[in-house]
Scaffold this motif. Structure first.
Motif, PDB file in Angstrom:
ATOM      1  N   THR A  56      55.505  71.795 -89.974  1.00 40.48           N
ATOM      2  CA  THR A  56      56.642  72.110 -89.806  1.00 40.48           C
ATOM      3  C   THR A  56      57.515  70.970 -89.291  1.00 40.48           C
ATOM      4  O   THR A  56      58.688  70.686 -89.790  1.00 40.48           O
ATOM      5  N   ARG A  57      57.044  69.861 -88.619  1.00 38.04           N
ATOM      6  CA  ARG A  57      57.661  68.835 -88.132  1.00 38.04           C
ATOM      7  C   ARG A  57      57.955  68.050 -89.390  1.00 38.04           C
ATOM      8  O   ARG A  57      58.972  67.421 -89.582  1.00 38.04           O
ATOM      9  N   LEU A  58      57.076  67.781 -90.178  1.00 44.02           N
ATOM     10  CA  LEU A  58      57.204  67.049 -91.465  1.00 44.02           C
ATOM     11  C   LEU A  58      58.162  67.548 -92.138  1.00 44.02           C
ATOM     12  O   LEU A  58      58.882  66.825 -92.945  1.00 44.02           O
ATOM     13  N   ALA A  59      58.138  68.858 -92.507  1.00 37.16           N
ATOM     14  CA  ALA A  59      58.934  69.521 -93.377  1.00 37.16           C
ATOM     15  C   ALA A  59      60.536  69.258 -92.791  1.00 37.16           C
ATOM     16  O   ALA A  59      61.474  69.066 -93.739  1.00 37.16           O
ATOM     17  N   GLN A  60      60.686  69.332 -91.742  1.00 36.29           N
ATOM     18  CA  GLN A  60      61.943  69.123 -91.197  1.00 36.29           C
ATOM     19  C   GLN A  60      62.423  67.806 -91.195  1.00 36.29           C
ATOM     20  O   GLN A  60      63.472  67.362 -91.628  1.00 36.29           O
ATOM     21  N   ASP A  61      61.436  66.818 -90.931  1.00 36.64           N
ATOM     22  CA  ASP A  61      61.762  65.534 -91.300  1.00 36.64           C
ATOM     23  C   ASP A  61      62.148  65.053 -92.837  1.00 36.64           C
ATOM     24  O   ASP A  61      63.161  64.423 -92.961  1.00 36.64           O
ATOM     25  N   TYR A  62      61.219  65.723 -93.751  1.00 36.50           N
ATOM     26  CA  TYR A  62      61.798  65.510 -95.023  1.00 36.50           C
ATOM     27  C   TYR A  62      63.011  66.109 -95.278  1.00 36.50           C
ATOM     28  O   TYR A  62      63.719  65.637 -96.214  1.00 36.50           O
ATOM     29  N   VAL A  63      63.507  67.245 -94.999  1.00 31.79           N
ATOM     30  CA  VAL A  63      64.599  67.984 -95.334  1.00 31.79           C
ATOM     31  C   VAL A  63      65.872  67.206 -94.833  1.00 31.79           C
ATOM     32  O   VAL A  63      66.764  66.999 -95.544  1.00 31.79           O
ATOM     33  N   SER A  64      65.747  66.544 -93.569  1.00 32.61           N
ATOM     34  CA  SER A  64      66.711  65.583 -93.140  1.00 32.61           C
ATOM     35  C   SER A  64      66.822  64.596 -93.918  1.00 32.61           C
ATOM     36  O   SER A  64      68.178  64.012 -94.572  1.00 32.61           O
ATOM     37  N   PHE A  65      65.860  63.765 -94.557  1.00 32.30           N
ATOM     38  CA  PHE A  65      65.702  62.790 -95.402  1.00 32.30           C
ATOM     39  C   PHE A  65      66.657  63.344 -97.035  1.00 32.30           C
ATOM     40  O   PHE A  65      67.477  62.588 -97.362  1.00 32.30           O
ATOM     41  N   ALA A  66      66.216  64.186 -97.190  1.00 27.68           N
ATOM     42  CA  ALA A  66      66.425  64.734 -98.568  1.00 27.68           C
ATOM     43  C   ALA A  66      67.896  65.094 -98.528  1.00 27.68           C
ATOM     44  O   ALA A  66      68.656  64.698 -99.529  1.00 27.68           O
ATOM     45  N   ARG A  67      68.520  65.672 -97.501  1.00 28.54           N
ATOM     46  CA  ARG A  67      69.870  66.086 -97.408  1.00 28.54           C
ATOM     47  C   ARG A  67      70.633  64.649 -97.310  1.00 28.54           C
ATOM     48  O   ARG A  67      71.551  64.654 -98.345  1.00 28.54           O
ATOM     49  N   SER A  68      70.096  63.703 -96.804  1.00 24.57           N
ATOM     50  CA  SER A  68      70.671  62.411 -96.715  1.00 24.57           C
ATOM     51  C   SER A  68      70.873  61.542 -98.243  1.00 24.57           C
ATOM     52  O   SER A  68      71.826  61.346 -98.414  1.00 24.57           O
ATOM     53  N   VAL A  69      69.524  62.001 -98.788  1.00 26.53           N
ATOM     54  CA  VAL A  69      69.655  61.322-100.112  1.00 26.53           C
ATOM     55  C   VAL A  69      70.454  62.138-101.167  1.00 26.53           C
ATOM     56  O   VAL A  69      71.158  61.366-101.909  1.00 26.53           O
ATOM     57  N   GLN A  70      70.701  63.369-100.849  1.00 28.52           N
ATOM     58  CA  GLN A  70      71.719  64.106-101.573  1.00 28.52           C
ATOM     59  C   GLN A  70      73.101  63.651-101.443  1.00 28.52           C
ATOM     60  O   GLN A  70      73.690  63.583-102.374  1.00 28.52           O
ATOM     61  N   ARG A  71      73.487  63.543-100.213  1.00 33.97           N
ATOM     62  CA  ARG A  71      74.772  63.204 -99.723  1.00 33.97           C
ATOM     63  C   ARG A  71      75.016  61.756-100.340  1.00 33.97           C
ATOM     64  O   ARG A  71      76.185  61.476-100.560  1.00 33.97           O
ATOM     65  N   GLN A  72      73.996  60.850-100.374  1.00 30.29           N
ATOM     66  CA  GLN A  72      74.252  59.404-100.759  1.00 30.29           C
ATOM     67  C   GLN A  72      73.742  59.207-102.192  1.00 30.29           C
ATOM     68  O   GLN A  72      73.650  58.070-102.582  1.00 30.29           O
ATOM     69  N   GLY A  73      73.614  60.350-102.798  1.00 27.03           N
ATOM     70  CA  GLY A  73      73.443  60.353-104.267  1.00 27.03           C
ATOM     71  C   GLY A  73      73.980  59.209-105.236  1.00 27.03           C
ATOM     72  O   GLY A  73      73.412  58.223-105.829  1.00 27.03           O
ATOM     73  N   PRO A  74      75.016  59.057-105.265  1.00 26.26           N
ATOM     74  CA  PRO A  74      75.747  58.286-106.151  1.00 26.26           C
ATOM     75  C   PRO A  74      75.436  56.660-105.686  1.00 26.26           C
ATOM     76  O   PRO A  74      75.349  55.980-106.441  1.00 26.26           O
ATOM     77  N   ARG A  75      75.623  56.485-104.505  1.00 28.74           N
ATOM     78  CA  ARG A  75      75.276  55.060-104.041  1.00 28.74           C
ATOM     79  C   ARG A  75      73.772  54.517-104.299  1.00 28.74           C
ATOM     80  O   ARG A  75      73.489  53.542-104.677  1.00 28.74           O
ATOM     81  N   LEU A  76      72.906  55.719-103.979  1.00 28.24           N
ATOM     82  CA  LEU A  76      71.539  55.406-104.127  1.00 28.24           C
ATOM     83  C   LEU A  76      71.169  55.076-105.613  1.00 28.24           C
ATOM     84  O   LEU A  76      70.144  54.373-105.919  1.00 28.24           O
ATOM     85  N   LYS A  77      71.903  55.823-106.657  1.00 26.20           N
ATOM     86  CA  LYS A  77      71.533  55.658-107.905  1.00 26.20           C
ATOM     87  C   LYS A  77      71.998  54.269-108.423  1.00 26.20           C
ATOM     88  O   LYS A  77      71.152  53.586-109.287  1.00 26.20           O
ATOM     89  N   VAL A  78      73.011  53.641-107.877  1.00 25.23           N
ATOM     90  CA  VAL A  78      73.410  52.507-107.956  1.00 25.23           C
ATOM     91  C   VAL A  78      72.418  51.404-107.479  1.00 25.23           C
ATOM     92  O   VAL A  78      72.380  50.286-108.016  1.00 25.23           O
ATOM     93  N   GLN A  79      72.234  51.521-105.940  1.00 23.75           N
ATOM     94  CA  GLN A  79      71.587  50.456-105.314  1.00 23.75           C
ATOM     95  C   GLN A  79      70.157  50.425-105.543  1.00 23.75           C
ATOM     96  O   GLN A  79      69.305  49.450-105.126  1.00 23.75           O
ATOM     97  N   ALA A  80      69.379  51.613-105.858  1.00 23.43           N
ATOM     98  CA  ALA A  80      68.028  51.555-105.597  1.00 23.43           C
ATOM     99  C   ALA A  80      67.502  52.697-106.763  1.00 23.43           C
ATOM    100  O   ALA A  80      67.034  53.800-106.274  1.00 23.43           O
TER     101      ALA A  80
END
Length: 155
Positions: A56-80
Motif C-alpha cells: 500500500t505504501r509503495l503504491a501510494q509513493d508510485y502514484v505520487s511520482f507517476a502523477r508528477s511525471v504526468q504533470r511534467q510530461g512535456p518537460r521530461l520528454k525534452v530533458q530526459a
C-alpha cells in the motif's frame, strides 16, 4: 509539509531525478507484488497478507511520482527522454505483474470459498436429522446446510 507543497517539490525536481525516483518506487512495487504473488501461489496466505502495508505504501509513493511525471510530461520528454522511455517500460511490467497478482488472488479466493462452502455443507449434513418423506426417501433441507459457518469474502 502540506500536500500542495509536496506536489510542488516533486514537480520542481530535475527531470532525471524525478524519473529515477519514480523508477525506484516502481521497481519496489513490482518486487513486493511479485513476492505476494509467489506466496499466494504457494498457499501462504498469512505471509502474503503481511506484505499488504508495504504494498500500500509503495503504491501510494508510485502514484505520487507517476502523477508528477504526468504533470511534467512535456518537460521530461525534452530533458530526459531515455528516462521517460524506461518509465513506460517499467509501467508495462507493473501492469503485467498486477494482472498476474489479481489472477492469483481471484484463484485463492475461489479456492477458499469453495473449501468453506464444502465444509459448511458437510457440517450441515452431520447436524441434519435423517427422516423419511412421503416418497420414502430421506428429505434434504438445503437451508440448514450452512448452519453455524460464516464465509468471509474479504480476501
Amino acid at each position: 509539509m502540506t500536500a500542495a507543497a509536496r506536489l510542488a517539490a516533486l514537480d520542481s525536481l530535475p527531470a532525471d531525478e524525478l524519473c529515477r525516483m519514480a523508477e525506484i518506487a516502481l521497481a519496489a512495487l513490482v518486487d513486493v507484488m511479485n513476492q505476494e504473488t509467489t506466496l499466494l501461489r504457494a498457499g501462504h496466505m498469512r505471509q502474503a497478507s503481511t506484505l499488504t502495508p508495504e504494498k500500500t505504501r509503495l503504491a501510494q509513493d508510485y502514484v505520487s511520482f507517476a502523477r508528477s511525471v504526468q504533470r511534467q510530461g512535456p518537460r521530461l520528454k525534452v530533458q530526459a527522454p531515455a528516462a521517460v522511455e524506461r518509465l513506460k517500460a517499467g509501467h508495462e511490467r507493473l501492469a503485467t505483474q498486477m494482472a498476474e497478482n489479481l489472477r492469483v488472488l481471484a484463484t485463492a479466493r475461489m479456492v477458499t470459498e469453495d473449501l468453506l462452502t464444502d465444509v459448511a455443507k458437510i457440517v450441515g449434513q452431520q447436524n441434519r436429522a435423517k427422516t423419511y418423506g412421503r416418497g420414502g426417501a430421506i428429505t434434504a433441507d438445503p437451508a440448514a446446510s450452512a448452519r453455524g459457518i460464516a464465509i468471509n469474502r474479504a480476501l
